[in-house]
Design a protein around this motif. Structure first.
Motif, PDB file in Angstrom:
ATOM      1  N   THR A 177       0.798  -0.823  -0.407  1.00 55.22           N
ATOM      2  CA  THR A 177       0.722  -0.127   0.236  1.00 55.22           C
ATOM      3  C   THR A 177       0.962   1.718  -0.548  1.00 55.22           C
ATOM      4  O   THR A 177       1.925   1.478   0.850  1.00 55.22           O
ATOM      5  N   VAL A 178       0.745   2.209  -0.921  1.00 52.67           N
ATOM      6  CA  VAL A 178       1.530   3.527  -1.250  1.00 52.67           C
ATOM      7  C   VAL A 178       0.757   4.454  -1.435  1.00 52.67           C
ATOM      8  O   VAL A 178      -0.154   4.214  -1.966  1.00 52.67           O
ATOM      9  N   PHE A 179       1.122   5.501  -0.682  1.00 53.57           N
ATOM     10  CA  PHE A 179       0.029   6.516  -0.133  1.00 53.57           C
ATOM     11  C   PHE A 179       0.984   7.388  -1.135  1.00 53.57           C
ATOM     12  O   PHE A 179       1.661   8.159  -1.312  1.00 53.57           O
ATOM     13  N   VAL A 194       4.315  13.436  -6.989  1.00 56.42           N
ATOM     14  CA  VAL A 194       4.507  14.820  -5.983  1.00 56.42           C
ATOM     15  C   VAL A 194       5.282  15.481  -5.249  1.00 56.42           C
ATOM     16  O   VAL A 194       5.402  15.618  -3.543  1.00 56.42           O
ATOM     17  N   GLY A 195       6.667  14.766  -5.893  1.00 55.30           N
ATOM     18  CA  GLY A 195       7.403  15.567  -5.715  1.00 55.30           C
ATOM     19  C   GLY A 195       9.373  14.169  -5.265  1.00 55.30           C
ATOM     20  O   GLY A 195      10.083  14.428  -4.544  1.00 55.30           O
ATOM     21  N   GLY A 196       8.687  12.760  -5.392  1.00 58.36           N
ATOM     22  CA  GLY A 196       9.869  12.133  -5.984  1.00 58.36           C
ATOM     23  C   GLY A 196       9.984  10.615  -4.416  1.00 58.36           C
ATOM     24  O   GLY A 196       9.409  11.227  -3.523  1.00 58.36           O
ATOM     25  N   PRO A 197      10.680   9.922  -4.515  1.00 53.19           N
ATOM     26  CA  PRO A 197      10.903   8.614  -3.700  1.00 53.19           C
ATOM     27  C   PRO A 197      11.575   9.254  -2.058  1.00 53.19           C
ATOM     28  O   PRO A 197      10.659   8.406  -1.319  1.00 53.19           O
ATOM     29  N   GLY A 198      12.034  10.155  -2.282  1.00 56.41           N
ATOM     30  CA  GLY A 198      12.123  10.774  -0.707  1.00 56.41           C
ATOM     31  C   GLY A 198      10.900  11.108  -0.076  1.00 56.41           C
ATOM     32  O   GLY A 198      11.260  11.128   1.711  1.00 56.41           O
ATOM     33  N   LEU A 199       9.653  10.758  -0.222  1.00 57.89           N
ATOM     34  CA  LEU A 199       8.322  11.448   0.546  1.00 57.89           C
ATOM     35  C   LEU A 199       7.496  10.581   0.095  1.00 57.89           C
ATOM     36  O   LEU A 199       7.053  11.170   1.434  1.00 57.89           O
ATOM     37  N   ILE A 200       7.724   9.452  -0.118  1.00 59.59           N
ATOM     38  CA  ILE A 200       6.768   8.671  -0.178  1.00 59.59           C
ATOM     39  C   ILE A 200       6.512   7.692   0.819  1.00 59.59           C
ATOM     40  O   ILE A 200       7.476   6.701   0.613  1.00 59.59           O
ATOM     41  N   PRO A 201       6.002   7.203   2.148  1.00 58.88           N
ATOM     42  CA  PRO A 201       5.654   6.237   2.612  1.00 58.88           C
ATOM     43  C   PRO A 201       5.024   5.035   1.920  1.00 58.88           C
ATOM     44  O   PRO A 201       4.102   5.373   1.118  1.00 58.88           O
ATOM     45  N   GLY A 202       5.372   4.199   2.945  1.00 51.77           N
ATOM     46  CA  GLY A 202       4.298   2.691   2.046  1.00 51.77           C
ATOM     47  C   GLY A 202       4.114   1.584   3.474  1.00 51.77           C
ATOM     48  O   GLY A 202       4.874   2.097   4.285  1.00 51.77           O
ATOM     49  N   CYS A 203       3.919   0.351   2.794  1.00 46.80           N
ATOM     50  CA  CYS A 203       3.618  -0.475   3.540  1.00 46.80           C
ATOM     51  C   CYS A 203       3.220  -1.821   3.005  1.00 46.80           C
ATOM     52  O   CYS A 203       2.615  -1.677   1.784  1.00 46.80           O
ATOM     53  N   ASN A 204       3.805  -3.295   4.103  1.00 45.11           N
ATOM     54  CA  ASN A 204       3.000  -4.232   2.923  1.00 45.11           C
ATOM     55  C   ASN A 204       2.429  -5.086   4.523  1.00 45.11           C
ATOM     56  O   ASN A 204       3.773  -5.524   5.676  1.00 45.11           O
ATOM     57  N   ILE A 205       1.395  -5.957   4.171  1.00 44.33           N
ATOM     58  CA  ILE A 205       0.284  -6.156   4.856  1.00 44.33           C
ATOM     59  C   ILE A 205       0.216  -7.790   4.599  1.00 44.33           C
ATOM     60  O   ILE A 205      -0.320  -7.860   3.955  1.00 44.33           O
ATOM     61  N   GLY A 206       0.395  -8.386   5.775  1.00 46.57           N
ATOM     62  CA  GLY A 206       0.070  -9.435   5.321  1.00 46.57           C
ATOM     63  C   GLY A 206      -1.073 -10.018   6.508  1.00 46.57           C
ATOM     64  O   GLY A 206      -1.499  -9.478   7.214  1.00 46.57           O
ATOM     65  N   ARG A 207      -1.078 -11.302   6.546  1.00 44.90           N
ATOM     66  CA  ARG A 207      -3.080 -11.655   7.950  1.00 44.90           C
ATOM     67  C   ARG A 207      -1.563 -11.681   9.763  1.00 44.90           C
ATOM     68  O   ARG A 207      -2.060 -11.097  10.101  1.00 44.90           O
ATOM     69  N   ASP A 208      -0.600 -12.034   9.321  1.00 51.83           N
ATOM     70  CA  ASP A 208       0.219 -12.192  10.148  1.00 51.83           C
ATOM     71  C   ASP A 208       1.265 -11.160  10.804  1.00 51.83           C
ATOM     72  O   ASP A 208       2.181 -11.126  11.847  1.00 51.83           O
TER      73      ASP A 208
END
Length: 366
Positions: free
Chosen positions: A126-128, A269-283
């Motif tokens: 998930t990337v915002f 929106v400004g480049g890779p230095g600004l973009i947060p993200g996460c990787n989600i699984g069941r556990d």
């Protein structure tokens, strides 16, 4: 506002959609920290400094996995560190990660980044993507979330040379994993008051693989009548992303398309230095910068923008229910961006990694 929507969405991207029991001792959570290669150590140090200054109740179990040693032939040591990192994540359930180097050479090792996601079944990236107040870019009004299936597609890693000069690569799309990621996307949209999901595909050419992904998306959409569902071919989506990105809300796609479009839209929106993200699984949940750049060319120069890692760490805090700390750090980060006095080179400024970290610390109010 961005400071609330991006950081608070992290909770809805994970909590309630998984069965997490993070490790907690004596009132403090333990999270795995994998600094990563390139600029990873520098931006991870920024997070550690901020967490220490705010007394955030999180202790990091640090594992220095590297893809560089493996690329140089020291594979046994790197593999041991990788195994140690996976064991740490299994134990702690949650982690913060920089990006690990993957060699291009055929003789090089497989990507540790991909291996972690596959081994822990971190199926939802998930990337915002949203404009930052005070940072002027070509487009205004961008507010999109890219949800990417993380464990199959072109990243299945199944390649072979049938005969000399003929290489076959298998793209694996399954109904089960297509439905799982589609349902994740609709649940995310529902929890975050998102109105539309666009599935990105190439079903006009890959009629079976991408056709299945698209068909399962529309089947799942029937359970969420309040959310608008549409689809777009990936080449058209790429053009639309740079010409009219405001049309996108939630974007759902297979693995490779997600990698490409998260970087394309991150650049808007400004480049890779600004973009947060996460990787989600069941556990498990693993937080990392959304555009996944190693930054070997600026390693050790104190030029890296730590914001992507810092904002990803805010998402980790929210995931743990530490909203006050997440809000305070994120609010300070966005205030620094909006003020515009401290900006790293990627933001057309001259400030250092340390300058940015200090500026955020100076604005934190708890």
């Amino acid at each position: 506002m961005l400071r609330s929507s991006v950081v608070s969405s992290a909770r809805h991207a994970s909590r309630g959609l998984a069965t997490f029991q993070p490790t907690k001792y004596g009132g403090k959570y333990t999270a795995t920290l994998i600094p990563g290669d390139g600029i990873g150590r520098e931006v991870a140090d920024s997070v550690k400094e901020i967490f220490a200054a705010t007394n955030a109740p999180v202790e990091f179990e640090e594992v220095d996995v590297t893809g560089i040693l493996a690329a140089e032939g020291t594979k046994d040591g790197s593999e041991q560190l990788y195994r140690k990192a996976v064991e740490s994540l299994r134990r702690n359930k949650v982690g913060l990660k920089g990006i690990l180097y993957t060699p291009l050479e055929r003789s090089g090792h497989a990507s540790f980044n991909v291996a972690i996601r596959q081994e822990l079944d971190l199926y939802a990236s998930t990337v915002f993507i949203k404009n930052f107040p005070g940072l002027k870019t070509r487009h205004d009004g961008i507010d999109a979330v890219i949800i990417r299936e993380n464990t199959e597609g072109e990243y299945s890693g199944l390649e072979q040379q049938a005969v000399p000069g003929v290489v076959e690569a298998l793209k694996v799309i399954t109904r089960a994993k297509s439905e799982r990621i589609a349902r994740f996307a609709f649940d995310f949209a529902q929890r975050n008051d998102r109105k539309k999901i666009t599935v990105i595909h190439k079903a006009n050419i890959m009629k079976l693989a991408d056709g299945l992904f698209r068909d399962v998306f529309y089947e799942t959409a029937k359970d969420y009548p309040e959310i608008q569902a549409n689809d777009m071919i990936v080449d058209n989506a790429s053009m639309q992303a740079v010409s009219k990105p405001q049309q996108f809300d939630v974007m759902l796609m297979p693995n490779l398309y997600g990698s490409i479009l998260s970087n394309v839209m991150g650049g808007l929106v400004g480049g890779p230095g600004l973009i947060p993200g996460c990787n989600i699984g069941r556990d498990y949940a693993l937080f990392e910068p959304g555009c996944r750049h190693v930054g070997l060319d600026i390693k050790g120069k104190d030029e890296a923008n730590p914001l992507a890692m810092i904002l990803s760490s805010c998402m980790l805090l929210r995931h743990l229910g530490l909203d006050n700390f997440a809000n305070a750090i994120a609010k300070a980060a966005y205030a620094v961006i909006e003020e515009g006095k401290v900006r790293t080179r990627d933001m057309k400024g001259t400030s250092t990694t340390h300058d940015m970290t200090k500026a955020i610390l100076d604005k934190i109010e708890l």
